[in-house]
Design a protein around this motif. Structure first.
Motif, short mmCIF file in Angstrom:
data_model
loop_
_atom_site.label_atom_id
_atom_site.label_comp_id
_atom_site.label_asym_id
_atom_site.label_seq_id
_atom_site.Cartn_x
_atom_site.Cartn_y
_atom_site.Cartn_z
N VAL A 1 -51.71 -78.13 -7.78
CA VAL A 1 -53.17 -77.92 -7.73
C VAL A 1 -53.56 -77.16 -6.46
O VAL A 1 -54.38 -76.24 -6.50
CB VAL A 1 -53.91 -79.26 -7.85
CG1 VAL A 1 -55.38 -79.11 -7.51
CG2 VAL A 1 -53.75 -79.83 -9.25
N PHE A 2 -52.96 -77.54 -5.32
CA PHE A 2 -53.24 -76.82 -4.08
C PHE A 2 -52.79 -75.36 -4.17
O PHE A 2 -53.43 -74.47 -3.63
CB PHE A 2 -52.60 -77.49 -2.86
CG PHE A 2 -53.45 -78.55 -2.23
CD1 PHE A 2 -54.73 -78.25 -1.77
CD2 PHE A 2 -52.98 -79.84 -2.07
CE1 PHE A 2 -55.51 -79.22 -1.18
CE2 PHE A 2 -53.76 -80.81 -1.48
CZ PHE A 2 -55.03 -80.50 -1.04
N VAL B 1 -50.26 -82.58 -7.20
CA VAL B 1 -51.18 -82.21 -6.12
C VAL B 1 -50.73 -80.89 -5.48
O VAL B 1 -51.56 -80.02 -5.18
CB VAL B 1 -51.28 -83.34 -5.07
CG1 VAL B 1 -51.97 -82.87 -3.81
CG2 VAL B 1 -52.01 -84.53 -5.66
N SER B 2 -49.44 -80.72 -5.29
CA SER B 2 -48.93 -79.47 -4.73
C SER B 2 -49.24 -78.29 -5.64
O SER B 2 -49.65 -77.23 -5.18
CB SER B 2 -47.42 -79.58 -4.50
OG SER B 2 -46.92 -78.40 -3.94
N THR C 1 -47.13 -81.09 0.47
CA THR C 1 -47.07 -82.05 -0.64
C THR C 1 -45.85 -81.77 -1.52
O THR C 1 -45.26 -82.70 -2.08
CB THR C 1 -48.35 -82.02 -1.48
OG1 THR C 1 -48.63 -80.66 -1.87
CG2 THR C 1 -49.53 -82.58 -0.71
N ALA D 1 -47.18 -87.59 -8.67
CA ALA D 1 -48.50 -87.26 -8.14
C ALA D 1 -48.42 -86.17 -7.08
O ALA D 1 -49.25 -85.25 -7.06
CB ALA D 1 -49.15 -88.51 -7.56
#
Length: 196
Positions: free
Chosen positions: A59-60, A56-57, A22, A52
């Motif tokens: 968060v991962f 997301v990256s 991501t 986004a």
């Protein structure tokens, strides 16, 4: 390595790969300077999924860090476990440092990618900010390295010494056997070597 440990390492690797993928996707879709235009002294940015994808990256990366810390035993750098080695402690510290820097880079780049407006410099020109090339990619590489270092820190722990016990020895019991008169020889005790 048993199946359980291999499964834990595989999950951590998949989470790290998702964070990196991501992050690289955010790098590919970020707003470029040629896409920004100025209308009435305001910078107009096109819509981009990089915001986004960068979030997301990040968060991962955080999920990967939490998973590694919980599954592989917390802060490997600070524990006084006799199984930790200096290499595992170093790899644990590198994993933490890579995670923190990756999250900072990814969130900063995501925020700057979606910036609206602009500034007027001292010469009267409007300056529109865009994310420099490679910021998302650097965050993605560090997110992946965080997972790799975390897995390597876990794998480099010294295994628990295997304690072998002597098998049970059966006493011959019966009508004509007296254990006090006919003792059964016991095998000598063998102790595992001690590590200092």
């Amino acid at each position: 390595m048993d199946n359980k440990v291999a499964g834990y390492c595989a999950v951590a690797a998949v989470l790290g790969i998702l964070a990196a993928a991501t992050g690289f996707a955010a790098e590919a879709t970020k707003v470029k300077a040629s896409e920004v235009y100025i209308v009435l002294d305001t910078c107009i940015y096109p819509s981009s999924p990089a915001l986004a994808l960068g979030i997301v990256s990040a968060v991962f990366t955080i999920i990967t860090r939490i998973y590694i810390s919980v599954t592989f035993g917390g802060g490997g750098c600070c524990r006084s476990d006799p199984n930790t080695t200096p290499i595992s402690k170093l790899l644990s510290v590198l994993s933490w440092v890579a995670s923190v820097i990756a999250v900072c880079l990814l969130l900063t780049a995501a925020g700057l990618n979606n910036r609206q407006g602009g500034q007027v410099n001292s010469y009267g020109y409007i300056i529109c900010y865009v994310v420099k090339p490679g910021i998302f990619a650097t965050g993605a590489i560090l997110a992946l390295l965080s997972a790799v270092f975390g897995i390597a820190a876990f794998i480099t722990l010294t295994p628990q010494p295997q304690i072998t016990t002597n098998p049970a020895v059966a006493y011959p019991m019966g009508a004509n056997v007296d254990p006090e008169k006919n003792p059964v020889p016991f095998p000598p005790q063998q102790y595992p070597p001690q590590q200092y």
